[in-house]
Write a protein that holds these residues in place. Structure first.
Motif, mmCIF file in Angstrom:
data_model
loop_
_atom_site.group_PDB
_atom_site.id
_atom_site.type_symbol
_atom_site.label_atom_id
_atom_site.label_comp_id
_atom_site.label_asym_id
_atom_site.label_seq_id
_atom_site.Cartn_x
_atom_site.Cartn_y
_atom_site.Cartn_z
ATOM 1 N N GLU A 122 0.809 -1.218 0.000
ATOM 2 C CA GLU A 122 0.000 0.000 0.000
ATOM 3 C C GLU A 122 0.844 1.272 0.000
ATOM 4 O O GLU A 122 0.481 2.259 -0.652
ATOM 5 N N ASP A 123 1.961 1.282 0.727
ATOM 6 C CA ASP A 123 2.715 2.535 0.881
ATOM 7 C C ASP A 123 3.826 2.722 -0.161
ATOM 8 O O ASP A 123 4.598 3.683 -0.090
ATOM 9 N N GLY A 124 3.912 1.794 -1.130
ATOM 10 C CA GLY A 124 4.886 1.964 -2.204
ATOM 11 C C GLY A 124 6.224 1.292 -1.965
ATOM 12 O O GLY A 124 7.093 1.315 -2.853
ATOM 13 N N THR A 125 6.413 0.695 -0.786
ATOM 14 C CA THR A 125 7.676 0.004 -0.512
ATOM 15 C C THR A 125 7.931 -1.090 -1.540
ATOM 16 O O THR A 125 9.054 -1.249 -2.048
ATOM 17 N N PHE A 126 6.887 -1.861 -1.863
ATOM 18 C CA PHE A 126 7.016 -2.938 -2.843
ATOM 19 C C PHE A 126 7.534 -2.406 -4.173
ATOM 20 O O PHE A 126 8.448 -2.986 -4.782
ATOM 21 N N ASP A 127 6.988 -1.287 -4.638
ATOM 22 C CA ASP A 127 7.429 -0.723 -5.911
ATOM 23 C C ASP A 127 8.901 -0.323 -5.865
ATOM 24 O O ASP A 127 9.609 -0.444 -6.868
ATOM 25 N N ARG A 128 9.350 0.156 -4.701
ATOM 26 C CA ARG A 128 10.736 0.622 -4.602
ATOM 27 C C ARG A 128 11.731 -0.536 -4.506
ATOM 28 O O ARG A 128 12.851 -0.431 -5.011
ATOM 29 N N VAL A 129 11.333 -1.634 -3.868
ATOM 30 C CA VAL A 129 12.286 -2.742 -3.687
ATOM 31 C C VAL A 129 12.283 -3.707 -4.870
ATOM 32 O O VAL A 129 13.269 -4.434 -5.079
ATOM 33 N N LEU A 130 11.204 -3.746 -5.638
ATOM 34 C CA LEU A 130 11.081 -4.725 -6.719
ATOM 35 C C LEU A 130 12.259 -4.731 -7.692
ATOM 36 O O LEU A 130 12.714 -5.813 -8.093
ATOM 37 N N PRO A 131 12.799 -3.575 -8.117
ATOM 38 C CA PRO A 131 13.916 -3.620 -9.064
ATOM 39 C C PRO A 131 15.133 -4.377 -8.544
ATOM 40 O O PRO A 131 15.964 -4.821 -9.342
ATOM 41 N N LYS A 132 15.235 -4.527 -7.221
ATOM 42 C CA LYS A 132 16.345 -5.294 -6.658
ATOM 43 C C LYS A 132 15.941 -6.711 -6.261
ATOM 44 O O LYS A 132 16.682 -7.660 -6.493
ATOM 45 N N THR A 133 14.748 -6.856 -5.684
ATOM 46 C CA THR A 133 14.354 -8.167 -5.163
ATOM 47 C C THR A 133 13.780 -9.085 -6.237
ATOM 48 O O THR A 133 13.851 -10.314 -6.106
ATOM 49 N N HIS A 134 13.166 -8.525 -7.282
ATOM 50 C CA HIS A 134 12.573 -9.292 -8.388
ATOM 51 C C HIS A 134 11.480 -10.255 -7.897
ATOM 52 O O HIS A 134 11.320 -11.342 -8.458
ATOM 53 N N GLN A 135 10.724 -9.878 -6.871
ATOM 54 C CA GLN A 135 9.688 -10.774 -6.355
ATOM 55 C C GLN A 135 8.644 -9.981 -5.573
ATOM 56 O O GLN A 135 8.881 -8.851 -5.150
ATOM 57 N N GLN A 136 7.496 -10.627 -5.415
ATOM 58 C CA GLN A 136 6.434 -10.014 -4.643
ATOM 59 C C GLN A 136 6.771 -10.043 -3.154
ATOM 60 O O GLN A 136 7.606 -10.836 -2.704
ATOM 61 N N VAL A 137 6.127 -9.178 -2.384
ATOM 62 C CA VAL A 137 6.223 -9.247 -0.922
ATOM 63 C C VAL A 137 5.002 -10.020 -0.417
ATOM 64 O O VAL A 137 3.890 -9.826 -0.900
ATOM 65 N N TRP A 138 5.242 -10.912 0.533
ATOM 66 C CA TRP A 138 4.143 -11.720 1.058
ATOM 67 C C TRP A 138 4.468 -12.167 2.479
ATOM 68 O O TRP A 138 5.600 -12.050 2.958
ATOM 69 N N HIS A 139 3.457 -12.687 3.160
ATOM 70 C CA HIS A 139 3.559 -12.910 4.603
ATOM 71 C C HIS A 139 4.564 -13.970 5.011
ATOM 72 O O HIS A 139 5.067 -13.943 6.133
ATOM 73 N N GLY A 140 4.872 -14.952 4.145
ATOM 74 C CA GLY A 140 5.776 -16.030 4.539
ATOM 75 C C GLY A 140 7.242 -15.717 4.366
ATOM 76 O O GLY A 140 8.100 -16.546 4.687
ATOM 77 N N GLN A 141 7.558 -14.530 3.853
ATOM 78 C CA GLN A 141 8.954 -14.158 3.649
ATOM 79 C C GLN A 141 9.622 -13.751 4.963
ATOM 80 O O GLN A 141 8.972 -13.220 5.876
ATOM 81 N N PRO A 142 10.948 -13.955 5.056
ATOM 82 C CA PRO A 142 11.676 -13.481 6.243
ATOM 83 C C PRO A 142 11.499 -11.997 6.503
ATOM 84 O O PRO A 142 11.512 -11.571 7.663
ATOM 85 N N THR A 143 11.343 -11.192 5.443
ATOM 86 C CA THR A 143 11.193 -9.747 5.650
ATOM 87 C C THR A 143 10.020 -9.451 6.578
ATOM 88 O O THR A 143 10.156 -8.724 7.570
ATOM 89 N N ALA A 144 8.844 -10.001 6.251
ATOM 90 C CA ALA A 144 7.636 -9.736 7.042
ATOM 91 C C ALA A 144 7.730 -10.369 8.430
ATOM 92 O O ALA A 144 7.305 -9.779 9.429
ATOM 93 N N ILE A 145 8.303 -11.568 8.504
ATOM 94 C CA ILE A 145 8.409 -12.261 9.798
ATOM 95 C C ILE A 145 9.401 -11.546 10.710
ATOM 96 O O ILE A 145 9.150 -11.363 11.909
#
Length: 498
Positions: A116-139
Protein backbone atom coordinates in the motif's frame (compact mmCIF):
# COMPACT_ATOMS: atom_id res chain seq x y z
CA UNK A 1 28.76 -51.54 -3.92
CA UNK A 2 29.04 -48.56 -6.19
CA UNK A 3 31.62 -45.93 -5.43
CA UNK A 4 31.04 -42.19 -5.60
CA UNK A 5 27.65 -42.12 -3.93
CA UNK A 6 25.95 -38.87 -2.89
CA UNK A 7 23.58 -38.22 0.02
CA UNK A 8 20.71 -35.77 -0.48
CA UNK A 9 18.67 -34.48 2.49
CA UNK A 10 15.28 -32.83 1.93
CA UNK A 11 13.71 -30.91 4.82
CA UNK A 12 10.06 -30.43 3.93
CA UNK A 13 7.24 -28.99 6.00
CA UNK A 14 6.24 -32.29 7.66
CA UNK A 15 8.72 -34.95 6.48
CA UNK A 16 12.51 -35.17 6.52
CA UNK A 17 13.87 -37.37 3.73
CA UNK A 18 17.31 -38.64 2.89
CA UNK A 19 18.39 -40.68 -0.11
CA UNK A 20 21.57 -42.07 -1.62
CA UNK A 21 22.24 -41.82 -5.36
CA UNK A 22 24.96 -43.05 -7.69
CA UNK A 23 26.50 -40.83 -10.38
CA UNK A 24 23.82 -41.90 -12.88
CA UNK A 25 21.05 -40.58 -10.62
CA UNK A 26 19.82 -44.01 -9.53
CA UNK A 27 18.31 -44.13 -6.05
CA UNK A 28 20.05 -46.64 -3.77
CA UNK A 29 18.26 -46.14 -0.47
CA UNK A 30 15.61 -43.83 1.00
CA UNK A 31 14.89 -42.98 4.65
CA UNK A 32 12.24 -40.69 6.14
CA UNK A 33 11.22 -39.15 9.45
CA UNK A 34 8.01 -37.31 10.28
CA UNK A 35 8.13 -34.06 12.20
CA UNK A 36 5.26 -32.13 13.75
CA UNK A 37 4.24 -28.48 13.51
CA UNK A 38 2.83 -26.03 16.04
CA UNK A 39 -0.20 -23.85 15.30
CA UNK A 40 -0.97 -22.70 18.84
CA UNK A 41 -1.67 -19.12 17.74
CA UNK A 42 -3.92 -18.40 14.73
CA UNK A 43 -1.75 -17.66 11.71
CA UNK A 44 1.44 -18.96 13.33
CA UNK A 45 3.02 -22.18 12.00
CA UNK A 46 6.31 -23.31 13.46
CA UNK A 47 8.24 -26.35 14.63
CA UNK A 48 10.93 -27.35 17.09
CA UNK A 49 14.25 -26.71 15.31
CA UNK A 50 16.08 -29.12 17.61
CA UNK A 51 13.54 -31.82 16.72
CA UNK A 52 14.20 -31.00 13.05
CA UNK A 53 17.92 -31.56 13.60
CA UNK A 54 17.34 -34.83 15.46
CA UNK A 55 15.14 -36.04 12.59
CA UNK A 56 18.01 -35.38 10.17
CA UNK A 57 20.34 -37.37 12.40
CA UNK A 58 17.92 -40.31 12.47
CA UNK A 59 17.55 -40.26 8.69
CA UNK A 60 21.33 -40.31 8.21
CA UNK A 61 21.75 -43.06 10.81
CA UNK A 62 19.16 -45.18 8.98
CA UNK A 63 20.98 -44.68 5.68
CA UNK A 64 24.44 -45.47 7.05
CA UNK A 65 23.27 -48.52 8.98
CA UNK A 66 20.86 -50.07 6.49
CA UNK A 67 21.77 -49.00 2.92
CA UNK A 68 24.72 -51.36 2.54
CA UNK A 69 26.89 -48.41 1.47
CA UNK A 70 30.13 -47.83 3.34
CA UNK A 71 30.56 -44.33 4.83
CA UNK A 72 33.78 -43.78 2.87
CA UNK A 73 31.83 -44.31 -0.38
CA UNK A 74 29.59 -41.32 0.42
CA UNK A 75 31.70 -38.61 -1.20
CA UNK A 76 29.37 -35.67 -0.65
CA UNK A 77 26.27 -34.44 1.16
CA UNK A 78 23.74 -31.97 -0.23
CA UNK A 79 20.84 -30.38 1.63
CA UNK A 80 17.58 -28.82 0.45
CA UNK A 81 14.56 -27.59 2.34
CA UNK A 82 11.45 -25.46 2.14
CA UNK A 83 12.07 -21.87 1.17
CA UNK A 84 11.23 -18.73 3.15
CA UNK A 85 10.04 -18.95 6.72
CA UNK A 86 12.78 -18.33 9.28
CA UNK A 87 15.28 -20.24 11.44
CA UNK A 88 16.81 -17.99 14.09
CA UNK A 89 19.95 -19.56 15.52
CA UNK A 90 22.52 -18.92 18.23
CA UNK A 91 26.26 -19.25 17.67
CA UNK A 92 26.36 -22.62 19.45
CA UNK A 93 23.80 -24.01 16.98
CA UNK A 94 20.90 -23.96 19.41
CA UNK A 95 17.64 -22.33 18.23
CA UNK A 96 16.86 -18.79 19.37
CA UNK A 97 13.21 -19.55 18.56
CA UNK A 98 11.15 -22.28 16.97
CA UNK A 99 11.68 -22.72 13.24
CA UNK A 100 8.99 -20.87 11.27
CA UNK A 101 7.39 -22.44 8.21
CA UNK A 102 6.62 -20.42 5.07
CA UNK A 103 2.87 -20.91 5.62
CA UNK A 104 3.13 -18.66 8.69
CA UNK A 105 1.06 -15.50 8.29
CA UNK A 106 2.01 -13.43 11.35
CA UNK A 107 3.64 -10.92 9.00
CA UNK A 108 0.58 -10.36 6.80
CA UNK A 109 -0.10 -6.79 7.87
CA UNK A 110 3.49 -5.75 7.12
CA UNK A 111 3.38 -7.23 3.62
CA UNK A 112 0.05 -5.50 2.99
CA UNK A 113 1.43 -2.20 4.28
CA UNK A 114 4.50 -2.43 2.03
CA UNK A 115 2.24 -2.91 -0.98
CA UNK A 116 0.00 0.00 0.00
CA UNK A 117 2.72 2.53 0.88
CA UNK A 118 4.89 1.96 -2.20
CA UNK A 119 7.68 0.00 -0.51
CA UNK A 120 7.02 -2.94 -2.84
CA UNK A 121 7.43 -0.72 -5.91
CA UNK A 122 10.74 0.62 -4.60
CA UNK A 123 12.29 -2.74 -3.69
CA UNK A 124 11.08 -4.72 -6.72
CA UNK A 125 13.92 -3.62 -9.06
CA UNK A 126 16.34 -5.29 -6.66
CA UNK A 127 14.35 -8.17 -5.16
CA UNK A 128 12.57 -9.29 -8.39
CA UNK A 129 9.69 -10.77 -6.36
CA UNK A 130 6.43 -10.01 -4.64
CA UNK A 131 6.22 -9.25 -0.92
CA UNK A 132 4.14 -11.72 1.06
CA UNK A 133 3.56 -12.91 4.60
CA UNK A 134 5.78 -16.03 4.54
CA UNK A 135 8.95 -14.16 3.65
CA UNK A 136 11.68 -13.48 6.24
CA UNK A 137 11.19 -9.75 5.65
CA UNK A 138 7.64 -9.74 7.04
CA UNK A 139 8.41 -12.26 9.80
CA UNK A 140 11.51 -10.36 10.95
CA UNK A 141 9.51 -7.15 11.07
CA UNK A 142 7.00 -8.91 13.32
CA UNK A 143 9.79 -9.98 15.67
CA UNK A 144 11.26 -6.48 15.80
CA UNK A 145 7.90 -5.08 16.92
CA UNK A 146 6.65 -7.97 19.07
CA UNK A 147 9.61 -10.03 20.36
CA UNK A 148 12.79 -7.97 19.92
CA UNK A 149 14.51 -9.96 22.68
CA UNK A 150 14.52 -13.02 20.40
CA UNK A 151 16.49 -11.13 17.76
CA UNK A 152 18.89 -9.88 20.43
CA UNK A 153 19.71 -13.52 21.25
CA UNK A 154 19.98 -14.46 17.55
CA UNK A 155 23.40 -14.70 15.90
CA UNK A 156 22.35 -16.07 12.51
CA UNK A 157 19.25 -15.67 10.36
CA UNK A 158 19.03 -18.93 8.41
CA UNK A 159 16.75 -20.60 5.94
CA UNK A 160 15.71 -24.15 6.76
CA UNK A 161 18.42 -26.10 4.94
CA UNK A 162 21.14 -23.66 5.99
CA UNK A 163 20.29 -24.26 9.65
CA UNK A 164 20.76 -28.00 9.02
CA UNK A 165 24.06 -27.34 7.21
CA UNK A 166 25.29 -25.32 10.17
CA UNK A 167 24.61 -28.23 12.46
CA UNK A 168 26.40 -30.61 10.04
CA UNK A 169 29.51 -28.47 9.50
CA UNK A 170 29.76 -25.73 12.12
CA UNK A 171 30.07 -23.18 9.28
CA UNK A 172 27.39 -20.44 9.27
CA UNK A 173 26.80 -20.08 5.54
CA UNK A 174 23.68 -19.23 3.65
CA UNK A 175 23.20 -20.11 -0.03
CA UNK A 176 22.12 -18.01 -2.99
CA UNK A 177 19.10 -19.87 -4.41
CA UNK A 178 17.49 -19.74 -0.97
CA UNK A 179 18.52 -16.25 0.10
CA UNK A 180 17.60 -14.60 -3.22
CA UNK A 181 14.05 -15.84 -2.58
CA UNK A 182 13.73 -13.98 0.72
CA UNK A 183 13.31 -10.37 -0.41
CA UNK A 184 16.48 -9.51 1.52
CA UNK A 185 18.88 -9.48 -1.43
CA UNK A 186 19.74 -7.66 -4.63
CA UNK A 187 19.13 -10.66 -6.89
CA UNK A 188 21.20 -9.63 -9.90
CA UNK A 189 24.24 -8.79 -7.78
CA UNK A 190 23.73 -11.65 -5.30
CA UNK A 191 24.40 -9.29 -2.39
CA UNK A 192 22.67 -7.93 0.68
CA UNK A 193 21.86 -4.27 0.31
CA UNK A 194 21.67 -1.92 3.31
CA UNK A 195 19.38 0.52 1.50
CA UNK A 196 17.05 -2.35 0.64
CA UNK A 197 16.90 -3.44 4.28
CA UNK A 198 16.18 0.17 5.29
CA UNK A 199 13.04 0.10 3.15
CA UNK A 200 11.68 -2.63 5.42
CA UNK A 201 13.11 -1.14 8.60
CA UNK A 202 15.42 -4.15 9.02
CA UNK A 203 18.81 -2.47 8.64
CA UNK A 204 19.77 -3.27 12.25
CA UNK A 205 19.83 -6.99 11.35
CA UNK A 206 22.33 -6.89 8.48
CA UNK A 207 25.17 -8.37 10.56
CA UNK A 208 23.02 -11.38 11.43
CA UNK A 209 22.58 -12.36 7.78
CA UNK A 210 25.02 -15.14 6.83
CA UNK A 211 27.68 -15.04 4.15
CA UNK A 212 26.39 -16.92 1.12
CA UNK A 213 27.87 -19.79 -0.86
CA UNK A 214 26.79 -21.03 -4.28
CA UNK A 215 24.72 -24.21 -4.50
CA UNK A 216 27.66 -26.31 -5.71
CA UNK A 217 30.32 -24.76 -3.46
CA UNK A 218 31.61 -26.69 -0.49
CA UNK A 219 30.05 -25.07 2.59
CA UNK A 220 32.03 -27.16 5.05
CA UNK A 221 32.73 -30.70 6.14
CA UNK A 222 31.05 -33.22 8.41
CA UNK A 223 32.37 -32.54 11.90
CA UNK A 224 33.77 -35.16 14.27
CA UNK A 225 30.71 -34.79 16.51
CA UNK A 226 28.29 -35.35 13.63
CA UNK A 227 30.36 -38.27 12.35
CA UNK A 228 30.07 -39.94 15.76
CA UNK A 229 26.31 -39.26 15.88
CA UNK A 230 25.46 -40.45 12.37
CA UNK A 231 28.17 -42.83 11.16
CA UNK A 232 29.16 -40.54 8.28
CA UNK A 233 32.87 -40.15 7.67
CA UNK A 234 34.40 -37.09 9.33
CA UNK A 235 35.48 -34.58 6.69
CA UNK A 236 32.87 -35.55 4.09
CA UNK A 237 32.19 -32.37 2.07
CA UNK A 238 28.79 -30.69 2.37
CA UNK A 239 27.54 -28.67 -0.60
CA UNK A 240 25.80 -25.31 -0.47
CA UNK A 241 22.60 -27.06 -1.55
CA UNK A 242 19.42 -25.50 -2.91
CA UNK A 243 16.01 -24.07 -2.14
CA UNK A 244 13.64 -27.02 -2.70
CA UNK A 245 11.99 -25.66 -5.86
CA UNK A 246 15.43 -25.18 -7.42
CA UNK A 247 16.50 -28.67 -6.37
CA UNK A 248 13.39 -30.21 -7.93
CA UNK A 249 13.92 -28.26 -11.14
CA UNK A 250 17.49 -29.54 -11.27
CA UNK A 251 16.34 -33.13 -10.66
CA UNK A 252 13.85 -32.96 -13.54
CA UNK A 253 16.61 -31.76 -15.85
CA UNK A 254 14.51 -28.73 -16.83
CA UNK A 255 17.49 -26.38 -16.91
CA UNK A 256 17.62 -25.72 -20.66
CA UNK A 257 15.76 -23.14 -22.75
CA UNK A 258 12.03 -23.62 -23.42
CA UNK A 259 11.62 -26.50 -20.94
CA UNK A 260 9.34 -25.67 -18.01
CA UNK A 261 9.35 -27.39 -14.65
CA UNK A 262 5.89 -27.83 -13.11
CA UNK A 263 5.45 -29.26 -9.61
CA UNK A 264 1.94 -30.19 -8.54
CA UNK A 265 1.87 -30.85 -4.81
CA UNK A 266 0.73 -28.62 -1.95
CA UNK A 267 1.75 -25.66 -4.11
CA UNK A 268 1.19 -25.07 -7.79
CA UNK A 269 4.79 -24.35 -8.79
CA UNK A 270 5.51 -23.37 -12.38
CA UNK A 271 8.99 -22.23 -13.33
CA UNK A 272 11.60 -21.92 -16.03
CA UNK A 273 15.37 -21.30 -16.04
CA UNK A 274 16.38 -18.20 -18.00
CA UNK A 275 19.63 -16.47 -18.92
CA UNK A 276 18.19 -13.05 -18.07
CA UNK A 277 16.15 -11.95 -15.04
CA UNK A 278 12.45 -11.08 -15.13
CA UNK A 279 11.25 -8.05 -13.19
CA UNK A 280 7.47 -7.75 -13.09
CA UNK A 281 4.86 -6.94 -10.46
CA UNK A 282 2.76 -9.72 -11.95
CA UNK A 283 5.37 -12.48 -11.47
CA UNK A 284 5.70 -14.22 -8.11
CA UNK A 285 9.47 -14.59 -7.96
CA UNK A 286 12.75 -14.47 -9.90
CA UNK A 287 15.76 -15.93 -8.10
CA UNK A 288 19.34 -16.98 -8.67
CA UNK A 289 20.01 -20.34 -10.36
CA UNK A 290 23.55 -21.69 -10.78
CA UNK A 291 25.87 -21.00 -12.32
CA UNK A 292 24.75 -17.63 -13.70
CA UNK A 293 21.07 -18.01 -14.55
CA UNK A 294 17.69 -17.20 -13.04
CA UNK A 295 14.69 -19.26 -12.03
CA UNK A 296 11.43 -17.48 -12.86
CA UNK A 297 8.55 -18.79 -10.75
CA UNK A 298 4.78 -18.42 -10.60
CA UNK A 299 3.23 -20.23 -7.65
CA UNK A 300 0.36 -20.47 -5.17
CA UNK A 301 -0.89 -23.08 -2.65
CA UNK A 302 -3.60 -24.30 -5.05
CA UNK A 303 -2.54 -27.67 -6.41
CA UNK A 304 -2.96 -31.38 -5.63
CA UNK A 305 -3.58 -30.83 -1.92
CA UNK A 306 -7.08 -29.69 -2.91
CA UNK A 307 -7.84 -33.17 -4.24
CA UNK A 308 -6.27 -34.73 -1.15
CA UNK A 309 -8.69 -32.75 1.05
CA UNK A 310 -11.68 -33.67 -1.13
CA UNK A 311 -10.87 -37.38 -1.01
CA UNK A 312 -10.21 -37.40 2.75
CA UNK A 313 -13.12 -35.22 3.84
CA UNK A 314 -15.90 -35.50 1.26
CA UNK A 315 -15.30 -39.10 0.13
CA UNK A 316 -14.04 -40.59 3.39
CA UNK A 317 -17.13 -42.81 3.78
CA UNK A 318 -17.23 -44.13 0.23
CA UNK A 319 -17.37 -47.94 0.19
CA UNK A 320 -14.63 -49.27 -2.07
CA UNK A 321 -14.14 -52.76 -3.51
CA UNK A 322 -11.38 -54.82 -1.92
CA UNK A 323 -7.99 -53.74 -3.17
CA UNK A 324 -9.15 -50.40 -4.62
CA UNK A 325 -7.72 -47.24 -3.05
CA UNK A 326 -9.54 -43.92 -2.95
CA UNK A 327 -7.00 -42.67 -5.51
CA UNK A 328 -7.81 -45.56 -7.87
CA UNK A 329 -11.47 -44.71 -7.43
CA UNK A 330 -11.00 -41.00 -8.24
CA UNK A 331 -8.96 -41.84 -11.34
CA UNK A 332 -11.69 -44.24 -12.41
CA UNK A 333 -14.26 -41.44 -12.07
CA UNK A 334 -12.21 -39.22 -14.35
CA UNK A 335 -11.77 -42.07 -16.80
CA UNK A 336 -15.53 -42.65 -16.96
CA UNK A 337 -16.39 -39.00 -17.63
CA UNK A 338 -15.49 -36.69 -20.52
CA UNK A 339 -14.32 -33.06 -20.69
CA UNK A 340 -17.51 -31.99 -22.45
CA UNK A 341 -19.89 -33.86 -20.17
CA UNK A 342 -20.63 -31.03 -17.76
CA UNK A 343 -19.57 -27.43 -17.06
CA UNK A 344 -19.06 -27.67 -13.30
CA UNK A 345 -16.08 -25.53 -12.30
CA UNK A 346 -14.00 -25.97 -9.14
CA UNK A 347 -11.88 -23.11 -7.78
CA UNK A 348 -8.90 -24.72 -5.95
CA UNK A 349 -8.43 -22.17 -3.17
CA UNK A 350 -8.77 -24.33 -0.06
CA UNK A 351 -5.38 -23.17 1.15
CA UNK A 352 -5.24 -19.65 -0.29
CA UNK A 353 -4.86 -16.74 2.10
CA UNK A 354 -7.70 -14.73 0.58
CA UNK A 355 -9.53 -16.66 -2.15
CA UNK A 356 -12.16 -19.24 -1.25
CA UNK A 357 -12.65 -22.66 -2.82
CA UNK A 358 -16.03 -23.59 -4.28
CA UNK A 359 -17.93 -25.54 -6.92
CA UNK A 360 -19.80 -23.43 -9.47
CA UNK A 361 -22.44 -24.40 -12.01
CA UNK A 362 -23.76 -27.47 -10.22
CA UNK A 363 -27.18 -28.95 -10.98
CA UNK A 364 -29.17 -31.77 -9.39
CA UNK A 365 -28.17 -34.18 -12.14
CA UNK A 366 -24.45 -33.77 -11.55
CA UNK A 367 -22.76 -36.94 -10.34
CA UNK A 368 -19.98 -37.54 -7.86
CA UNK A 369 -17.72 -38.55 -10.75
CA UNK A 370 -18.33 -35.22 -12.48
CA UNK A 371 -17.43 -33.31 -9.32
CA UNK A 372 -14.21 -35.28 -8.98
CA UNK A 373 -13.35 -34.49 -12.60
CA UNK A 374 -13.98 -30.81 -11.92
CA UNK A 375 -11.49 -30.89 -9.01
CA UNK A 376 -8.83 -32.38 -11.30
CA UNK A 377 -9.61 -29.79 -13.98
CA UNK A 378 -9.72 -26.82 -11.59
CA UNK A 379 -6.25 -27.62 -10.28
CA UNK A 380 -4.84 -27.79 -13.82
CA UNK A 381 -6.64 -24.53 -14.69
CA UNK A 382 -4.80 -22.81 -11.84
CA UNK A 383 -1.49 -24.13 -13.18
CA UNK A 384 -2.48 -22.76 -16.59
CA UNK A 385 -3.24 -19.39 -15.00
CA UNK A 386 0.32 -19.23 -13.65
CA UNK A 387 1.88 -20.50 -16.87
CA UNK A 388 -0.03 -17.94 -18.93
CA UNK A 389 1.32 -15.23 -16.61
CA UNK A 390 4.87 -16.48 -17.15
CA UNK A 391 4.35 -16.29 -20.90
CA UNK A 392 2.61 -12.90 -20.83
CA UNK A 393 4.58 -11.00 -18.19
CA UNK A 394 7.80 -12.99 -18.06
CA UNK A 395 8.22 -13.26 -21.79
CA UNK A 396 9.11 -16.95 -21.55
CA UNK A 397 8.84 -19.41 -24.43
CA UNK A 398 7.74 -22.97 -23.62
CA UNK A 399 7.98 -26.03 -25.85
CA UNK A 400 7.49 -28.81 -23.30
CA UNK A 401 6.86 -29.34 -19.61
CA UNK A 402 8.57 -31.60 -17.09
CA UNK A 403 5.97 -32.48 -14.45
CA UNK A 404 6.52 -33.72 -10.90
CA UNK A 405 4.54 -34.09 -7.70
CA UNK A 406 1.63 -36.23 -6.59
CA UNK A 407 -0.13 -36.01 -9.96
CA UNK A 408 2.45 -38.25 -11.65
CA UNK A 409 0.68 -41.27 -10.12
CA UNK A 410 -2.43 -40.57 -12.22
CA UNK A 411 -2.25 -41.19 -15.98
CA UNK A 412 -5.66 -39.56 -16.33
CA UNK A 413 -4.47 -36.39 -14.66
CA UNK A 414 -1.25 -36.29 -16.67
CA UNK A 415 -3.20 -36.49 -19.93
CA UNK A 416 -5.46 -33.72 -18.66
CA UNK A 417 -2.39 -31.51 -18.06
CA UNK A 418 -1.27 -32.17 -21.65
CA UNK A 419 -4.75 -31.44 -23.08
CA UNK A 420 -5.39 -28.25 -21.07
CA UNK A 421 -1.88 -26.81 -21.47
CA UNK A 422 -1.55 -28.13 -25.06
CA UNK A 423 2.11 -28.96 -24.45
CA UNK A 424 3.90 -32.30 -24.30
CA UNK A 425 4.16 -33.45 -20.69
CA UNK A 426 7.28 -35.37 -19.67
CA UNK A 427 7.24 -37.23 -16.36
CA UNK A 428 10.57 -37.98 -14.75
CA UNK A 429 10.55 -41.32 -12.95
CA UNK A 430 12.28 -40.10 -9.81
CA UNK A 431 10.64 -40.64 -6.44
CA UNK A 432 12.29 -37.89 -4.43
CA UNK A 433 13.20 -34.94 -6.62
CA UNK A 434 14.37 -32.73 -3.74
CA UNK A 435 16.80 -35.35 -2.47
CA UNK A 436 18.17 -35.98 -5.97
CA UNK A 437 18.64 -32.26 -6.68
CA UNK A 438 20.52 -31.83 -3.40
CA UNK A 439 22.63 -34.91 -4.14
CA UNK A 440 23.58 -33.57 -7.58
CA UNK A 441 24.84 -30.38 -5.91
CA UNK A 442 26.96 -32.61 -3.67
CA UNK A 443 28.30 -34.42 -6.74
CA UNK A 444 29.47 -31.16 -8.30
CA UNK A 445 30.97 -29.94 -5.00
CA UNK A 446 32.84 -33.25 -4.62
CA UNK A 447 34.28 -32.95 -8.14
CA UNK A 448 32.48 -35.98 -9.60
CA UNK A 449 30.61 -33.73 -12.05
CA UNK A 450 32.22 -30.77 -13.80
CA UNK A 451 29.20 -28.52 -13.29
CA UNK A 452 25.40 -28.44 -13.13
CA UNK A 453 24.99 -29.22 -16.84
CA UNK A 454 27.28 -32.24 -16.53
CA UNK A 455 25.34 -33.46 -13.48
CA UNK A 456 22.06 -33.24 -15.43
CA UNK A 457 23.53 -34.96 -18.48
CA UNK A 458 24.92 -37.88 -16.48
CA UNK A 459 21.87 -38.37 -14.25
CA UNK A 460 19.02 -37.68 -16.67
CA UNK A 461 18.05 -40.30 -19.22
CA UNK A 462 15.06 -40.36 -21.56
CA UNK A 463 14.27 -43.91 -20.47
CA UNK A 464 13.42 -42.42 -17.09
CA UNK A 465 10.55 -40.46 -18.62
CA UNK A 466 7.00 -41.03 -19.79
CA UNK A 467 5.59 -38.55 -22.32
CA UNK A 468 1.95 -37.47 -22.71
CA UNK A 469 1.03 -35.66 -25.93
CA UNK A 470 -1.88 -33.18 -26.11
CA UNK A 471 -5.15 -34.28 -27.69
CA UNK A 472 -6.13 -31.51 -30.10
CA UNK A 473 -9.77 -32.63 -30.02
CA UNK A 474 -10.06 -31.49 -26.40
CA UNK A 475 -8.39 -28.10 -26.89
CA UNK A 476 -11.50 -26.06 -27.72
CA UNK A 477 -13.57 -27.73 -24.97
CA UNK A 478 -10.96 -26.98 -22.31
CA UNK A 479 -10.38 -23.44 -23.59
CA UNK A 480 -14.08 -22.68 -23.06
CA UNK A 481 -14.03 -24.24 -19.61
CA UNK A 482 -10.93 -22.27 -18.70
CA UNK A 483 -12.60 -19.02 -19.75
CA UNK A 484 -15.53 -19.91 -17.47
CA UNK A 485 -13.04 -20.61 -14.68
CA UNK A 486 -11.39 -17.19 -15.09
CA UNK A 487 -14.73 -15.37 -15.30
CA UNK A 488 -15.99 -17.02 -12.10
CA UNK A 489 -12.77 -16.10 -10.30
CA UNK A 490 -12.99 -12.47 -11.44
CA UNK A 491 -16.64 -12.18 -10.44
CA UNK A 492 -16.00 -13.57 -6.95
CA UNK A 493 -12.82 -11.60 -6.24
CA UNK A 494 -14.64 -8.56 -4.74
CA UNK A 495 -16.46 -10.82 -2.26
CA UNK A 496 -13.14 -12.26 -1.06
CA UNK A 497 -11.88 -8.76 -0.30
CA UNK A 498 -14.97 -8.18 1.84
Amino acid sequence: MAKKVFLGLDNGGTTIKGALYDAQGNEIYLATQKIGMFSNVPGHTSRDSEQLWQANIKVIQDIVQNSGVQPEDIVGVGVTGHGNGLYLTKKDGSPAYNGIISTDSRGTRYAEKWIEDGTFDRVLPKTHQQVWHGQPTAILKWFLENKPEVLTETDYIFMCKDYVKYRLTGNPYGELTDMTATGLMDVENNTYDLNLLKEYGLESLINKLPENKKATDISGYITKEVAELTGLKEGTPVAGGMHDIHAMTLATGAVQDKVMSVIAGTWSINQIVQNTPVVSKEIFMCTSFPPNKYLVTEASPTSASNLEWFLQEVLKDVQLPDGQSIYDYSNQCVRETTPSEEDVIFLPFLYGSEQKACFLGMKAWNTRAQLIRSVYEGIVFRHKHHIDYLIQFGGVDIEKIRLAGGVVNSKEWLQMFADILQKPIEVVKVQELGCLGAALCAGVAAGVYEDIDDAVEQSMHLNKMDTYLPNKENQEIYNKKYQNYREYENILRPTWHQ
